[in-house]
Design a protein around this motif. Structure first.
Motif, short mmCIF file in Angstrom:
data_model
loop_
_atom_site.label_atom_id
_atom_site.label_comp_id
_atom_site.label_asym_id
_atom_site.label_seq_id
_atom_site.Cartn_x
_atom_site.Cartn_y
_atom_site.Cartn_z
N ALA A 442 98.78 72.81 107.42
CA ALA A 442 98.29 73.82 106.49
C ALA A 442 98.31 73.30 105.07
CB ALA A 442 99.14 75.08 106.59
N GLN A 443 97.45 73.91 104.26
CA GLN A 443 97.22 73.37 102.94
C GLN A 443 97.90 74.17 101.84
OE1 GLN A 443 92.91 73.45 103.24
NE2 GLN A 443 93.04 71.23 103.08
N VAL A 444 97.83 73.62 100.65
CA VAL A 444 98.39 74.28 99.48
C VAL A 444 97.24 74.77 98.62
CG1 VAL A 444 100.28 74.03 97.90
CG2 VAL A 444 99.79 72.20 99.48
N SER A 445 97.44 75.89 97.97
CA SER A 445 96.36 76.42 97.14
C SER A 445 96.76 76.46 95.68
CB SER A 445 96.00 77.82 97.61
OG SER A 445 97.08 78.69 97.37
N GLY A 446 95.77 76.58 94.84
CA GLY A 446 95.99 76.81 93.41
C GLY A 446 95.06 77.92 92.99
N GLU A 447 95.56 78.86 92.20
CA GLU A 447 94.72 79.99 91.84
C GLU A 447 94.82 80.25 90.34
OE1 GLU A 447 94.71 83.08 94.72
OE2 GLU A 447 94.16 84.61 93.26
N VAL A 448 93.68 80.62 89.76
CA VAL A 448 93.65 81.01 88.36
C VAL A 448 92.92 82.35 88.28
CG1 VAL A 448 92.52 80.54 86.15
CG2 VAL A 448 93.85 78.76 87.27
N ASP A 449 93.51 83.30 87.57
CA ASP A 449 92.88 84.61 87.37
C ASP A 449 93.07 84.90 85.90
OD1 ASP A 449 92.02 87.19 87.32
OD2 ASP A 449 93.24 87.86 89.00
N GLN A 450 92.02 84.69 85.11
CA GLN A 450 92.21 84.65 83.68
C GLN A 450 91.04 85.27 82.94
OE1 GLN A 450 93.02 80.66 82.44
NE2 GLN A 450 93.13 81.21 80.29
N ILE A 451 91.32 85.90 81.81
CA ILE A 451 90.25 86.48 80.99
C ILE A 451 89.89 85.50 79.87
CG2 ILE A 451 89.69 88.35 79.39
CD1 ILE A 451 91.53 90.12 81.22
N PHE A 452 88.61 85.16 79.81
CA PHE A 452 88.12 84.27 78.75
C PHE A 452 87.29 85.10 77.78
CE2 PHE A 452 88.81 81.58 82.40
CZ PHE A 452 89.31 80.40 81.87
N THR A 453 87.43 84.85 76.49
CA THR A 453 86.66 85.61 75.51
C THR A 453 85.85 84.67 74.62
OG1 THR A 453 88.37 87.29 75.53
CG2 THR A 453 86.85 87.36 73.69
N ASP A 454 84.59 85.05 74.40
CA ASP A 454 83.68 84.30 73.53
C ASP A 454 83.54 82.84 73.92
OD1 ASP A 454 82.84 86.42 71.99
OD2 ASP A 454 84.56 86.28 70.64
N ILE A 455 83.46 82.61 75.21
CA ILE A 455 83.19 81.26 75.72
C ILE A 455 82.00 81.39 76.66
CG2 ILE A 455 84.09 79.33 77.08
CD1 ILE A 455 86.85 80.02 76.32
N GLU A 456 81.14 80.36 76.68
CA GLU A 456 80.02 80.35 77.63
C GLU A 456 80.58 80.50 79.05
OE1 GLU A 456 76.44 79.02 77.53
OE2 GLU A 456 76.59 80.15 75.65
N ARG A 457 79.82 81.20 79.90
CA ARG A 457 80.29 81.40 81.27
C ARG A 457 80.57 80.07 81.96
NH1 ARG A 457 77.48 81.38 86.27
NH2 ARG A 457 78.59 82.51 87.90
N ALA A 458 79.64 79.10 81.81
CA ALA A 458 79.80 77.82 82.50
C ALA A 458 81.09 77.12 82.07
CB ALA A 458 78.60 76.93 82.22
N THR A 459 81.40 77.20 80.78
CA THR A 459 82.62 76.57 80.28
C THR A 459 83.85 77.28 80.82
OG1 THR A 459 81.35 76.27 78.24
CG2 THR A 459 83.68 75.70 78.16
N ALA A 460 83.80 78.62 80.82
CA ALA A 460 84.94 79.40 81.31
C ALA A 460 85.21 79.07 82.77
CB ALA A 460 84.66 80.89 81.14
N VAL A 461 84.14 79.03 83.57
CA VAL A 461 84.29 78.76 85.00
C VAL A 461 84.83 77.35 85.23
CG1 VAL A 461 82.96 78.40 87.12
CG2 VAL A 461 82.58 80.45 85.76
N ALA A 462 84.29 76.39 84.47
CA ALA A 462 84.74 74.99 84.62
C ALA A 462 86.21 74.87 84.23
CB ALA A 462 83.88 74.07 83.77
N THR A 463 86.60 75.55 83.15
CA THR A 463 88.00 75.50 82.70
C THR A 463 88.92 76.09 83.76
OG1 THR A 463 87.18 75.86 80.46
CG2 THR A 463 89.54 76.13 80.80
N ALA A 464 88.51 77.23 84.33
CA ALA A 464 89.33 77.88 85.35
C ALA A 464 89.47 76.96 86.57
CB ALA A 464 88.70 79.21 85.76
#
Lengths: 512, 355
Positions: A442-464
Motif C-alpha cells: 500500500a502507498q502513502v499519500s500527500g494532500e493539500v487543501d488550501q485557499i489561494f487568493t489573487d493568484i492565477e488558477r494554473a499557478t495555484a493548482v501547480a503550487t498545490a
C-alpha cells in the motif's frame, strides 16, 4: 525492512511477508468470528514458516472487507441519530430518504432537522438554531444512541456550524461518537450525509475490529506500527481508520488489483479475481484500478466515493452446479464451507471446484470422488463457465484490442488459458493472496487543501500539486513514484479578491 | 423521465435525482401526475409555467422543494385573481422539467406535455416565448424563506432576465418562479411540443439498452437522430460561479478512435460550444450532451470531474430554435461567441471525418 500485509476477508485471513520487491512467504487461514485469533494464527504461521523474527517487521498493513460487509449483510451496525442543519432548505428530503428500507430500519435513529447552514457565497442561510441544537442534543442523549452523524448545507465551504454542533453534542451526550460530514465529503448534501450516517453506524464496530487487529499484533510480539488500507490504495494509522471506516469500504478490490499489478509487473491489464462465491473483474490502468464513473452505491446507499470499477458475477470455487443441467452454474455457492461441502472433500455438493478437478485443471481432495462424472457433462459445464468469464471480461474492456489478463484469487484455476479478446492469461505466484500482497505494498499519500487568493488558477493548482508531492515524499513516498489522483478547485466568491480553494491528493510507493 | 430530462439538460438544469425522490414521496402519498397533450387545450385556457432559477451547484446542497415551487402558482393566482387550468414546463432539461410535475402533483393540476426551451438554457430570454415575442410578465418569485416577489412588468425578456437574475443571486443563487401566464392558444403555437414525452422516451431507451447490456449512448443517438462527437476522458475542468451562473470549460482527451485529439467545451450552466483541436464542431442551439460512456447517464457541468470516461453527443434542436429569429435569441452570438450557427446535422464533411 520487511512488511506484513494481511487481508481479513469474509472467508479467509491471508498474510504475506514482503521484502522490497519480493514476496517472502504467504499463508492462508480461515477468518474467525473474533477476527483476532484468525490474524494471530496467520501471523504466527507466516513468521514461523519464513523464520523471520517479529522484530524484523517494519510495518503491518491490514486490508479488510469487514466494514463494507457489515453494510451489505446488514450486521454489526449501530443505530445512529441524524442531525441536519439546513432548514428551511432541504425540508422535503429528510435524512435516510433514499436508503433501502431494511438498512434504514436497522440504522435510522432520531432525526433532527434544524435551521442553519450557508449560502454558496458564504453568507448564513438563516441564523443557526443553537437553542434547537442543544435541545436536539439532549433528546439524542436520552434516546440512548451511541453515535450521531451531522450534516450541514455547504459545510464543505465552511465547516464552522458542523464543528459547533459537534461541540454541543459532546457537551450534552458524553461519550457519543460524532461524525461531521465535512470530514468525509464534498459538495452534494444527500450523498455526503449518507456517507456520514454510514460512518457513524460503523464506528463502534470499527473500533472493536481495529482493536482486535492491534491486540493480535501485540500477542504476536510485533511492535511495528499498524496501518489500515483505504479505498484509494493508501494506508492510514489504525486509530484514524477506526474513526473513518467508510474510507476503507473499497480497500478489498483495490488491494486485489494493486496486488495483481505488483505480482505480474503489468501496469495495464484486466484483472480477474475468482473467490469462493463471486468473480470480480477490474481494470488496471497505469498500475491503478480504473475507477467507476457513476454514483457508487454501498449496500444500496448512494455515496460520493470513488471506487474501482468492478463487475461481479456469481462464479467462484464454491459455486453450485446442477448435476441435471451443465448450463446451470451458480449463482448459489457453498462459500467458506467448500472444505466440507465439495465432492472432492467428501461432501455432498457438486461445485465448480469439483468440475475443475474432474476436468484435470486442478488436483486437490480426492479425485476419485468425481471420476464418475460424465465427461460430456464436465465439458459442457466448463464451456458454460468459460462463456460467463468471457462475457464479464468483454463488458469491462474499453476497446476491442486484446489485453493481458491477470488471474488471481483462490479460484483462479477456473479461468481458461484462452479467452476471446485476451492476449495472454498470466498466472502469478501467490495469486491466491493478491489482496494481502496489495495491502503490503500500500502507498502513502500527500494532500493539500488550501485557499489561494489573487493568484492565477494554473499557478495555484501547480503550487498545490508541488506541496502535496512534498508531503507525500516526507511521509515516505519514493520521489519518482508520486502521482496525482485527485484534484478539485472551488472558487470562493465570498472572500475578497479572486479566491480559490484547491484540494489536491497525490500518492506514491513507499520508499524501500 | 429523470434519465431523459438529465440528458436533454445538456449539462445544465441540475440532476433531477432529488426531484425524482420527492415525486416518489408524493406518489406514495397517493398524489398523481396527470399529463395532457398541449393540442387538447382550449385556446382560452390559462396555463402556469414554472421553473427553478439559479446555479445547479447550489441545488446539490439545498436540494429541491415542491411545496415552494407550487406556492409560486398559488401566488400568481392570487395576483391575477384567476385560477389556472394547467401547468406547463418552463424547461424540460435537467431538474426543471420536474418542477411542473411536482407542482401538478401537489396542486392536482394537469401537466402539459411541452416546454419553452426543448432542452436547458441559462437565461429567461432564451425561450420560445422570447423568440415568439410573447409578453414576459408578470412573474412571481418565492424563496425558501419568507421572501416573496412579484415582477409586475418588464420592458422585454432581457430586462425580465436581468431583474430576476439579480434577485435570484441575492436569494443565494436559487429561487422558485412562476413565469408569465400563457393562454392555451399561445401554448399550442409558441412552445416545444411533446418534450416531456421525449424525455420519457429517451429514459426508456437508456433503461432498455442497459437491460440487454447494449450501448445506451448508441441507443439514444439512434433513437433521437443524434451524432457521436467524441469519446474520451476528462482532462481538466475550470468552473466559476458568477452572477448566479456556473461558467467554465471542460477539456477532454480522446480515447479509442479519438486518441491524440482534444475536445474543449465551454459552458454557462449548459454546454454551449465545442471545439476539436481549435475547430468549432458544435454550438448552441444544437444539444451538446456529455454522457457516461458506460452507463449512458448524463453528466452535468457541476458534477463533471477529472478522469471520467465520457462520450459527447449532439442531438438536434427543435426547429423553432434554429429558425432565423430563434438563432438571435439562442444562437452562439447570444452566448457571446462571434460564430455563425452551423448545425452538426448539416455538416457532411465533419460527419464523414468522424464516422
Amino acid at each position: 525492512m520487511m512488511r506484513i500485509g494481511i487481508d481479513v476477508g469474509g472467508t479467509n485471513t491471508d498474510a504475506v511477508i514482503v521484502d522490497g520487491g519480493a514476496v517472502i512467504h504467504a499463508v492462508k487461514n480461515p477468518t474467525t468470528a473474533d477476527v483476532m485469533s484468525g490474524i494471530l494464527a496467520s501471523l504466527g504461521q507466516v513468521l514461523g514458516e519464513a523464520a523471520v523474527p517479529a522484530s524484523g517487521i517494519g510495518a503491518v498493513m491490514i486490508g479488510t472487507t469487514h466494514f463494507t460487509n457489515a453494510v451489505v449483510q446488514r450486521r454489526d451496525v449501530s443505530p445512529v441519530a441524524a442531525v441536519r442543519i439546513g432548514l428551511p432548505a432541504t425540508a422535503t428530503l429528510p435524512p435516510f430518504v433514499d436508503w433501502p428500507a431494511d438498512l434504514s430500519a436497522l440504522i435510522r435513529g432520531p432525526v433532527h432537522m434544524l435551521r442553519g447552514g450557508y449560502e454558496v457565497d458564504g453568507r448564513e442561510l438563516v441564523p443557526f438554531d443553537r437553542t434547537g441544537m442543544r435541545a436536539a442534543a439532549r433528546a439524542i442523549a436520552e434516546s440512548g444512541v451511541t453515535a450521531v452523524g451531522v450534516s450541514s448545507v455547504f459545510s464543505p465551504l465552511n465547516p464552522d456550524i458542523e464543528r459547533e454542533a459537534g461541540e454541543i453534542l459532546h457537551e450534552e451526550c458524553p461519550g457519543i461518537s460524532v461524525t461531521l460530514s465535512h470530514e468525509l465529503g464534498r459538495i452534494g448534501l444527500l450523498a455526503r450525509e449518507n456517507v456520514t450516517l454510514l460512518n457513524a453506524a460503523l464506528v463502534a464496530m470499527a473500533r472493536h475490529t481495529v482493536g482486535a487487529f492491534a491486540e493480535a499484533l501485540a500477542q504476536a510480539g510485533i511492535a511495528a506500527p499498524l496501518f489500515i488500507t483505504q479505498n484509494d490504495g493508501t494506508v492510514v494509522a489504525a486509530d484514524e481508520a477506526a474513526a473513518f471506516p467508510v474510507r476503507s469500504f473499497a480497500s478489498g478490490p483495490t488491494n486485489s488489483l494493486r496486488g495483481a499489478a505488483f505480482l505480474s509487473g503489468l501496469e495495464n491489464a484486466v484483472v480477474v479475481d475468482v473467490g469462493g462465491t463471486t468473480t470480480d473483474v477490474g481494470n488496471l490502468v497505469r498500475g491503478f484500478p480504473r475507477e467507476a464513473n457513476n454514483v457508487v452505491e454501498v449496500g444500496g446507499v448512494r455515496t460520493l466515493f470513488r471506487m474501482p470499477d468492478l463487475l461481479s458475477i456469481g462464479l467462484g470455487g464454491g459455486t453450485l452446479c446442477d448435476p441435471a443441467d451443465p448450463r446451470a452454474v451458480g449463482p448459489r455457492s457453498v462459500g467458506f464451507r467448500l472444505p466440507e461441502r465439495a465432492l472432492v472433500f467428501g461432501g455432498p455438493d457438486l461445485t465448480a471446484t469439483d468440475i475443475a478437478v474432474a476436468a484435470g485443471l486442478l488436483d486437490i481432495g480426492d479425485r476419485r470422488r468425481v471420476a464418475g462424472l460424465d465427461a460430456a457433462y464436465v465439458a459442457a459445464a466448463m464451456v458454460r463457465m468459460r462463456v460467463m468469464l468471457a462475457e464479464a471480461v468483454d463488458r469491462m474492456k474499453t476497446d476491442a484490442t486484446p489485453v493481458p489478463l491477470v488471474a488471481v484469487g483462490g479460484g483462479a484455476f477456473l479461468i481458461p488459458d484462452d479467452l476471446p479478446g485476451v492476449s495472454e492469461v498470466i498466472r502469478v505466484p501467490h495469486a491466491a493472496v493478491a489482496n494481502a500482497v496489495g495491502a503490503a505494498i500500500a502507498q502513502v499519500s500527500g494532500e493539500v487543501d488550501q485557499i489561494f487568493t489573487d493568484i492565477e488558477r494554473a499557478t495555484a493548482v501547480a503550487t498545490a500539486q508541488t506541496r502535496a508531492k512534498a508531503h507525500a515524499v516526507r511521509a515516505g513516498a519514493a520521489k519518482g513514484s508520486v502521482k496525482l489522483v485527485e484534484m478539485e478547485d472551488i472558487p470562493l466568491a465570498y472572500l475578497p479578491g479572486n479566491s480559490l480553494r484547491v484540494r489536491v491528493r497525490v500518492v506514491g510507493d513507499v520508499r524501500l | 423521465m429523470a434519465i431523459g430530462s438529465w440528458i436533454l439538460g445538456t449539462g445544465g438544469g441540475g440532476d433531477p435525482y432529488f426531484s425524482l425522490l420527492e415525486a416518489r414521496q408524493h406518489l406514495a402519498a397517493g398524489k398523481r401526475a396527470r399529463i395532457i397533450d398541449p393540442l387538447s387545450l382550449p385556446d382560452e385556457a390559462l396555463v402556469a409555467c414554472v421553473g427553478q432559477m439559479g446555479a445547479p451547484l447550489v441545488k446539490q446542497e439545498r436540494l429541491v422543494d415542491g411545496p415552494v415551487i407550487a406556492s409560486t402558482i398559488t401566488m400568481m393566482e392570487e395576483y391575477l385573481d384567476r385560477r389556472f387550468d394547467a401547468v406547463m414546463l418552463w424547461e424540460i432539461g435537467g431538474n426543471n422539467g420536474f418542477q411542473a410535475v411536482l407542482s401538478g402533483m401537489l396542486l392536482d393540476m394537469p401537466i402539459v406535455d411541452c416546454d419553452a426551451m426543448g432542452r436547458a438554457f441559462p437565461q429567461a430570454d432564451m425561450t420560445t416565448f422570447s423568440i415568439c415575442e410573447l409578453t414576459s410578465y408578470p412573474w412571481t418569485m418565492v424563496d425558501i424563506r419568507r421572501n416573496r416577489m412579484i415582477f409586475v412588468e418588464a420592458e422585454d425578456w432581457s430586462w425580465m432576465e436581468r431583474m430576476t437574475r439579480k434577485a435570484c443571486t441575492v436569494l443565494g443563487s436559487s429561487a422558485a418562479t412562476c413565469k408569465a401566464p400563457r393562454t392555451g392558444a399561445e401554448v399550442k403555437s409558441s412552445t416545444c411540443l411533446h418534450t416531456l414525452s421525449q424525455a420519457l422516451r429517451i429514459g426508456r431507451t437508456v433503461k432498455a439498452a442497459r437491460v440487454v447490456h447494449a450501448d445506451p449512448v448508441a441507443a439514444v443517438v439512434e433513437g433521437e437522430g443524434g451524432r457521436v462527437l467524441f469519446r474520451g476522458k476528462i482532462a481538466d475542468v475550470l468552473r466559476r460561479t458568477t452572477e448566479g451562473w456556473l461558467r467554465g470549460t471542460v477539456e477532454i482527451d480522446g480515447l479509442d478512435g479519438d486518441e491524440g485529439r482534444r475536445l474543449r467545451i465551454a459552458f454557462q450552466n449548459e454546454f454551449a460550444v465545442a471545439w476539436m483541436d481549435d475547430t468549432v464542431v458544435a454550438t448552441v442551439p444544437d444539444l451538446i450532451c456529455l454522457m457516461d460512456t458506460a452507463s449512458g447517464d448524463a453528466i452535468g457541468t457541476e458534477t463533471v470531474r477529472y478522469g471520467q470516461r465520457v462520450t459527447v453527443i449532439a442531438l438536434p434542436a427543435p426547429a423553432i430554435l434554429t429558425s432565423e429569429r430563434g438563432l438571435k435569441k439562442v444562437g452562439p452570438r447570444a452566448f457571446g461567441y462571434d460564430l455563425d450557427f452551423r448545425s452538426v446535422f448539416s455538416q457532411p464533411a465533419f460527419l464523414e471525418a468522424t464516422a
